[in-house]
Structure formats: structure tokens, C-alpha cells
Write a protein that holds these residues in place. Sequence first.
Motif, short mmCIF file in Angstrom:
data_model
loop_
_atom_site.label_atom_id
_atom_site.label_comp_id
_atom_site.label_asym_id
_atom_site.label_seq_id
_atom_site.Cartn_x
_atom_site.Cartn_y
_atom_site.Cartn_z
N ARG A 131 -12.29 0.12 7.23
CA ARG A 131 -10.93 -0.03 7.80
C ARG A 131 -10.91 -1.29 8.66
N ARG A 190 0.77 3.98 -2.82
CA ARG A 190 0.30 5.34 -2.50
C ARG A 190 1.37 6.36 -2.90
N CYS A 210 -8.74 10.22 1.31
CA CYS A 210 -8.77 10.13 -0.16
C CYS A 210 -7.50 10.74 -0.77
N TRP A 231 0.84 -1.21 0.00
CA TRP A 231 0.00 0.00 0.00
C TRP A 231 0.87 1.25 0.00
N SER A 262 -13.06 11.85 3.95
CA SER A 262 -12.62 11.11 5.13
C SER A 262 -11.43 11.81 5.79
#
Length: 251
Positions: A131, A47, A198, A43, A192
Motif C-alpha cells: 500500500r 472494483r 481481497c 480503481w 488482508s
Amino acid sequence: VLNGLQLVKEALVEHGENFAVRPTKYFHILFFKGLFGSNGYQWKQQRRFALSTLRNFGLGKRSLESQIQVECRFLNDVIDKSQEKVQAEIDQVLGSSRLATMADRANMPYTDAVIHEIQRMGNIVPLNLVRLTTKDTTLRGYTIPKGTMVMATLHSVLFDETEWETPFTFNPGHFLDAEGKFRRRDAFLPFSAGKRVCLGEQLARMELFLFFTSLLQRFTFSPPPGVEPTLESKVGVTHSPKPYKLCAVPR
Ligand code: HEM
């Protein structure tokens, strides 16, 4: 399920680290793989890569802004080329032909407030993305064991009755002070919060402002004659309007 601004912020921001992963099995069933559904090293890498790609496309720089302006121009050409107040502000700040830039936003508080209120009531991701707790966590005296699926609902924040003056009524005044200047609101969290907020927030905000102003600069929108507009919607992972007809009349 976590509801309300205070609790959602407490979990996603103050205990951010403990709520930073996704339940991969659940996400993969929904075909959310890649950045949305991955965790840990994979992740982080994705990201970082996505952010640097967005920056390479010009995010945060004028170049992306001008690309979006070009899209706005195309959109207006394809269509052939509280609205009145927004249009008065557009006419005053931009005139009839100059396309907006992000620098104009500071001088267009009413337009900015309307866009924020549309996003608040639009409530596009009402349940947020799920989550998973990374370790045993205590929240308001309750123990949430490691590996619990958590939904920090955004609907509960965007319509939090302790935060908004008229939570269920469209009211740009939510984002304006007594002098008509734009004011930020803590409970405006459509994207969020916390570590997995986001990734496209900046891009989405830029597009919303530039598209919205450029459309209202050129058109007046109304329902077709004799048709009552409806706010009926479909709820899935996202909350979207049912198909509707709208007339765009060149100004
Ligand atoms: C108005 C438009 C948008 C809204 C309301 C929105 C909302 C959200 C929300 C609520 C989340 C979940 C965050 C969380 O788990 O706490 C999310 C995640 C995400 N969004 Fe958006 N989004 C929008 C536009 C975009 C755009 C334009 C992009 C891409 C450029 C994007 C890319 C992502 C990604 C990659 C994630 C996952 C982030 C992660 O798990 O680390 N979004 N978005």
C-alpha cells in the motif's frame, strides 16, 4: 513494515482511508496493472465493475455454488475418482454421494476448522500487497509521511504468537471452541483487511470448502509409499508448495 494483528488492523482498518492506495510504479514493474495496481477513480470503477461481474456470475447466489459443484464433479472424475476425522464428518453430514453445499458448512465445524488452519499455515500472500499512504499519518506515535510504501505483513498476523496457541504447528483446534463448535478468530486475515481487502474472498472461500469436501468425500490422500511428505515451499509474491507427488485412493 507493519507486523502483528493489532498494528496491521490499526493501519488497514482504523486508518483505512490513509493506506488505501498502491504504489503504481512498483506494481507496474511487477506487471500488476488493472484493479491490483490502479488507484482513485479508475480503481473504484474497476472494483465496482469486477464486483458486479462476479455477482452476475452468481456470487452470493446458489447458481455459482452449483457451478462450482459441477467443477468438483469433473475434478473427481479426472482423478478417477487429520483426514479421517474430516471424512467421518463428511460421511455423517453428506453421506458418500451428495455434494456439499455452502449450507452444510455450519454442520461441519471440524472440516471448516481444518480448511481455516490450512489457509492460516498455507500463508499464500505472506507479505500482503503493498500500500501507499494517502496522507501524513500517525501510527503509535510514529509519523508516516504521505507517499510511503507500506507492507502490512500477513505472515506476522497468521503466525502472531500473541494470538495463536500453537502458531507454528498445524492445529485445527485454533478454530474450535471447547464444545467442538467453529469459532472465528480476529487474526485469521489471509485475505488482508480494510478498503483494499481481497475482492475474491467470498469466491475463494466457497471454492475451498466445496472442492475440499468433495475431494475428501471421494478420495483418501497419502504420499507415495516410502516418500516422506515435505512442507518445502517457494516464496515470491505468493507462497506456494514445491511440486510433490500425492496418491489419491478412491474410498
Ligand atoms: C485463497 C485465495 C486468495 C487469497 C489468499 C487472496 C489474497 C489476497 C490479498 C492478501 C490481497 C491484497 C489485499 C490488500 O492489499 O490488502 C488480494 C487482493 C485482491 N484479490 Fe485476492 N486472494 C485470493 C483469491 C482471489 C480470487 C479468487 C480473486 C478473484 C475472483 C481475487 C481477486 C483479488 C483482487 C482483484 C485484489 C485487489 C483488490 C484491490 O486492490 O482493491 N483474489 N487478495
